[in-house]
Design a protein around this motif. Structure first.
Motif, mmCIF file in Angstrom:
data_model
loop_
_atom_site.group_PDB
_atom_site.id
_atom_site.type_symbol
_atom_site.label_atom_id
_atom_site.label_comp_id
_atom_site.label_asym_id
_atom_site.label_seq_id
_atom_site.Cartn_x
_atom_site.Cartn_y
_atom_site.Cartn_z
ATOM 1 N N VAL A 48 0.868 -1.176 0.000
ATOM 2 C CA VAL A 48 0.000 0.000 0.000
ATOM 3 C C VAL A 48 0.901 1.222 0.000
ATOM 4 C CG1 VAL A 48 -1.926 -1.131 1.155
ATOM 5 C CG2 VAL A 48 -0.143 -0.033 2.520
ATOM 6 N N GLN A 49 0.318 2.377 -0.218
ATOM 7 C CA GLN A 49 1.085 3.613 -0.236
ATOM 8 C C GLN A 49 0.429 4.664 0.649
ATOM 9 O OE1 GLN A 49 1.287 4.455 -4.532
ATOM 10 N NE2 GLN A 49 3.487 4.094 -4.413
ATOM 11 N N VAL A 50 1.274 5.486 1.248
ATOM 12 C CA VAL A 50 0.768 6.650 1.962
ATOM 13 C C VAL A 50 0.438 7.723 0.933
ATOM 14 C CG1 VAL A 50 1.342 8.481 3.603
ATOM 15 C CG2 VAL A 50 2.109 6.130 4.036
ATOM 16 N N ARG A 51 -0.765 8.241 0.997
ATOM 17 C CA ARG A 51 -1.194 9.318 0.116
ATOM 18 C C ARG A 51 -1.667 10.494 0.943
ATOM 19 N NH1 ARG A 51 1.249 8.808 -4.624
ATOM 20 N NH2 ARG A 51 0.853 6.794 -5.618
ATOM 21 N N LEU A 52 -1.471 11.706 0.419
ATOM 22 C CA LEU A 52 -1.894 12.917 1.103
ATOM 23 C C LEU A 52 -3.178 13.451 0.491
ATOM 24 C CD1 LEU A 52 1.513 14.798 1.474
ATOM 25 C CD2 LEU A 52 0.462 13.174 3.056
ATOM 26 N N ILE A 53 -4.073 13.875 1.344
ATOM 27 C CA ILE A 53 -5.311 14.519 0.901
ATOM 28 C C ILE A 53 -5.522 15.760 1.756
ATOM 29 C CG2 ILE A 53 -6.402 12.382 0.094
ATOM 30 C CD1 ILE A 53 -7.974 12.331 2.728
ATOM 31 N N THR A 54 -6.308 16.680 1.239
ATOM 32 C CA THR A 54 -6.680 17.875 1.996
ATOM 33 C C THR A 54 -8.130 17.746 2.412
ATOM 34 O OG1 THR A 54 -5.102 19.223 0.753
ATOM 35 C CG2 THR A 54 -6.833 20.387 1.959
ATOM 36 N N ALA A 55 -8.376 17.858 3.712
ATOM 37 C CA ALA A 55 -9.734 17.680 4.227
ATOM 38 C C ALA A 55 -10.655 18.780 3.722
ATOM 39 C CB ALA A 55 -9.714 17.671 5.749
ATOM 40 N N SER A 56 -11.834 18.373 3.287
ATOM 41 C CA SER A 56 -12.872 19.304 2.848
ATOM 42 C C SER A 56 -13.873 19.516 3.974
ATOM 43 C CB SER A 56 -13.590 18.741 1.610
ATOM 44 O OG SER A 56 -12.685 18.541 0.544
ATOM 45 N N PRO A 57 -14.638 20.605 3.934
ATOM 46 C CA PRO A 57 -15.679 20.799 4.956
ATOM 47 C C PRO A 57 -16.617 19.592 5.009
ATOM 48 C CG PRO A 57 -15.370 22.806 3.704
ATOM 49 C CD PRO A 57 -14.558 21.750 3.004
ATOM 50 N N PRO A 89 -11.227 21.453 8.161
ATOM 51 C CA PRO A 89 -11.195 21.802 6.736
ATOM 52 C C PRO A 89 -9.850 22.418 6.352
ATOM 53 C CG PRO A 89 -13.273 22.483 7.719
ATOM 54 C CD PRO A 89 -12.393 22.042 8.854
ATOM 55 N N GLY A 90 -9.296 21.939 5.247
ATOM 56 C CA GLY A 90 -8.001 22.427 4.773
ATOM 57 C C GLY A 90 -6.804 21.732 5.366
ATOM 58 N N GLN A 91 -7.021 20.833 6.330
ATOM 59 C CA GLN A 91 -5.914 20.122 6.978
ATOM 60 C C GLN A 91 -5.336 19.060 6.062
ATOM 61 O OE1 GLN A 91 -6.937 18.371 10.746
ATOM 62 N NE2 GLN A 91 -4.880 17.578 11.136
ATOM 63 N N LEU A 92 -4.001 19.009 5.968
ATOM 64 C CA LEU A 92 -3.325 17.989 5.182
ATOM 65 C C LEU A 92 -3.312 16.698 5.980
ATOM 66 C CD1 LEU A 92 -1.843 17.762 2.440
ATOM 67 C CD2 LEU A 92 0.295 18.184 3.679
ATOM 68 N N LEU A 93 -3.785 15.619 5.370
ATOM 69 C CA LEU A 93 -3.943 14.340 6.063
ATOM 70 C C LEU A 93 -3.245 13.229 5.311
ATOM 71 C CD1 LEU A 93 -7.780 14.498 6.802
ATOM 72 C CD2 LEU A 93 -5.949 14.968 8.442
ATOM 73 N N LYS A 94 -2.875 12.175 6.052
ATOM 74 C CA LYS A 94 -2.371 10.939 5.452
ATOM 75 C C LYS A 94 -3.506 9.933 5.348
ATOM 76 C CE LYS A 94 0.599 10.774 8.768
ATOM 77 N NZ LYS A 94 1.569 10.297 9.759
#
Length: 327
Positions: A275-284, A319-324
């Motif tokens: 598997v891979q770690v991916r980054l997403i930005t949290a939406s409202p 919201p807007g937080q960078l997440l793994k």
């Protein structure tokens, strides 16, 4: 003769026969050390080659260089400037970091996946540098050697080798916990000297505690010392307070910098799959329950994402937080 008297007598005579003490580079106190610094470095060099043969480095030159850069910044704060520190990221899903004699420090991809800032990475590496700085490896090896002699001698004198083995194990375990606390204090000190907030030492321990709790693992007697959250532990907070005398806190903790380094980090899933770690930005409106639905995590995925992002057990993203996440 009483057991305690016999123990002391054998211990002192064994230590004297085996070659004595040397000053601890950190505390200045005389401690048992049956290995010279040259022998320590030579032992580490050999063990390092054996380690790389058994557990290959992670094949990502940029990540290796980044970890080495942070590690060298922390190593520059160590009192043992005659030691050449080497930092290696191991391709291993185990959540672990450790050091070998002579300045060889390792961190696994498994542990890196759970850290959330450059300052936390620096804290982990600083802790391991602390072990090397205080020659904990040498001390443990020396006491293990003496312990073997004690067991033999006690077995001959008391006819109860099993009893003495048990006593020796209890003593070494206690000593190891003290070493871990000392390494935490040194790690916090090195963080402050490098400009990071030394409180990141508590963040690291909190992350490891969260990982243990999520996995139902309570076998680490050292982390069990912190029965409450590390921020509430008097001993750890004293170490952090003492470290602040060296300054620190002005350097950016490097959360986004660190997370960007993890983008695409590969972790073995088993059966040849990764598997891979991916980054997403949290939406409202995002929460870990909804985010877990698109993750490849299968076991209590929402809670696992909280652990990965330092928000266990009840946190939710902003919201807007960078997440793994894991894909």
């Amino acid at each position: 003769m009483r057991l305690t008297t016999l123990f002391t007598s054998i211990l002192l005579s064994s230590a004297a026969v085996l070659g004595g003490c040397s000053a601890n580079p950190v505390s200045g106190k005389n401690e048992l050390a049956l290995m010279s610094e040259a022998e320590e470095i030579q032992t580490g060099q050999q063990a390092h080659q054996e380690m790389l043969a058994k557990s290959p480095p992670y094949q990502n030159a940029a990540l290796q260089a980044y970890v080495s850069q942070v590690g060298q910044l922390m190593a520059a704060q160590s009192p043992r400037q005659n030691i050449r520190f080497t930092f290696t990221v191991l391709d291993d899903v185990a959540v672990n970091a450790f050091a070998l004699p002579g300045g060889y420090v390792y961190i696994t991809t498994g542990l890196m996946a759970y850290l959330n800032s450059e300052a936390e990475l620096a804290g982990v590496l600083g802790h391991e540098i602390g072990h090397v700085s205080a020659r904990h490896n040498v001390s443990q090896a020396s006491w293990s050697t003496v312990g073997g002699i004690l067991t033999t001698m006690a077995g001959e004198k008391l006819g109860n080798k099993e009893l003495f083995n048990t006593i020796g194990e209890l003593g070494l375990n206690s000593y190891s916990r003290n070493q871990e606390l000392e390494a935490d204090g040194l790690g916090a000190q090195f963080l402050a000297r490098a400009g990071y907030d030394p409180a990141n030492m508590a963040n690291v321990i909190a992350t490891l505690q969260a990982y243990d709790q999520f996995n139902g693992n309570t076998s680490d007697s050292y982390r069990d010392l912190f029965s409450t959250h590390p921020n509430n532990d008097v001993r750890l907070q004293q170490l952090i307070s003492q470290a602040r005398q060296y300054g620190g806190g002005g350097r950016d903790p490097g959360r986004e910098t660190y997370l960007r380094q993890l983008e695409g980090l590969r972790l073995p899933l088993g059966n040849g799959q990764t598997v891979q770690v991916r980054l997403i930005t949290a939406s409202p409106g995002d929460n870990f329950t909804t985010l877990a639905q698109s993750s490849r995590l299968s076991n209590n995925a929402a809670a696992h994402l909280r652990v990965l992002n330092g928000l266990y057990p009840n946190g939710e993203p902003s919201p807007g937080q960078l997440l793994k996440t894991i894909h």
